[in-house]
Design a protein around this motif. Structure first.
Motif, short mmCIF file in Angstrom:
data_model
loop_
_atom_site.label_atom_id
_atom_site.label_comp_id
_atom_site.label_asym_id
_atom_site.label_seq_id
_atom_site.Cartn_x
_atom_site.Cartn_y
_atom_site.Cartn_z
N SER A 1 -46.92 -78.79 46.01
CA SER A 1 -45.50 -78.58 45.74
C SER A 1 -44.75 -78.82 47.04
CB SER A 1 -45.25 -77.17 45.20
OG SER A 1 -45.73 -76.21 46.12
N GLU B 1 -42.88 -79.24 35.80
CA GLU B 1 -41.75 -78.42 36.22
C GLU B 1 -41.46 -77.45 35.10
OE1 GLU B 1 -37.36 -78.86 38.21
OE2 GLU B 1 -38.24 -80.60 37.24
N GLY B 2 -41.79 -76.18 35.34
CA GLY B 2 -41.60 -75.17 34.29
C GLY B 2 -42.51 -75.45 33.10
N VAL C 1 -47.37 -84.38 36.79
CA VAL C 1 -46.16 -83.79 37.35
C VAL C 1 -45.70 -82.70 36.38
CG1 VAL C 1 -43.77 -84.19 38.03
CG2 VAL C 1 -45.48 -85.92 38.50
N MET D 1 -41.17 -77.54 41.18
CA MET D 1 -41.85 -78.72 40.72
C MET D 1 -43.17 -78.84 41.47
SD MET D 1 -40.60 -82.68 40.77
CE MET D 1 -39.97 -82.82 39.12
N TYR D 2 -44.22 -79.24 40.76
CA TYR D 2 -45.52 -79.44 41.37
C TYR D 2 -46.13 -80.74 40.85
CZ TYR D 2 -47.57 -77.83 36.98
OH TYR D 2 -47.93 -77.71 35.67
#
Length: 103
Positions: free
Chosen positions: A15, A43-44, A41, A1-2
């Motif tokens: 991250s 994630e993938g 935000v 997640m970043y």
């Protein structure tokens, strides 16, 4: 997640576990701070983009140190005009370690 956060007029992609140097913040070394200006935000394949910030998203970070960057030397000269100016500047910073990102 970043996440993409905004602090000190700049934007940073962070991250969990990452160390970053940001503009100086009024916080004690070792204290935990919460950054609430999260612009994005991800994630993938799923990405949440804020307008301008993502609602309810926060980034928790720990203050590692307060310090100053290396000196930037400024040199100005006008040839044949007898004008030379030397100047220097050191910017203050706060080093953070990103602990957790919550969306």
């Amino acid at each position: 997640m970043y996440a993409v956060i905004k602090t000190g007029g700049k934007q940073y992609r962070v991250s969990a576990g990452q160390k970053i140097k940001v503009e100086q913040m009024p916080a004690d070394v070792g204290s935990e701070i919460t950054l609430d200006q999260v612009l994005m935000v991800g994630e993938g394949e799923s990405v949440k983009i804020g307008t301008p910030v993502v609602d309810g998203a926060t980034v928790k970070a720990t203050v590692l140190s307060q310090g100053r960057h290396d000196k930037v030397k400024i040199f100005k000269m006008r040839r044949r005009k007898h004008y030379i100016k030397h100047q220097g500047h050191r910017q203050n910073y706060t080093e953070l370690r990103i602990e957790a990102i919550s969306a």
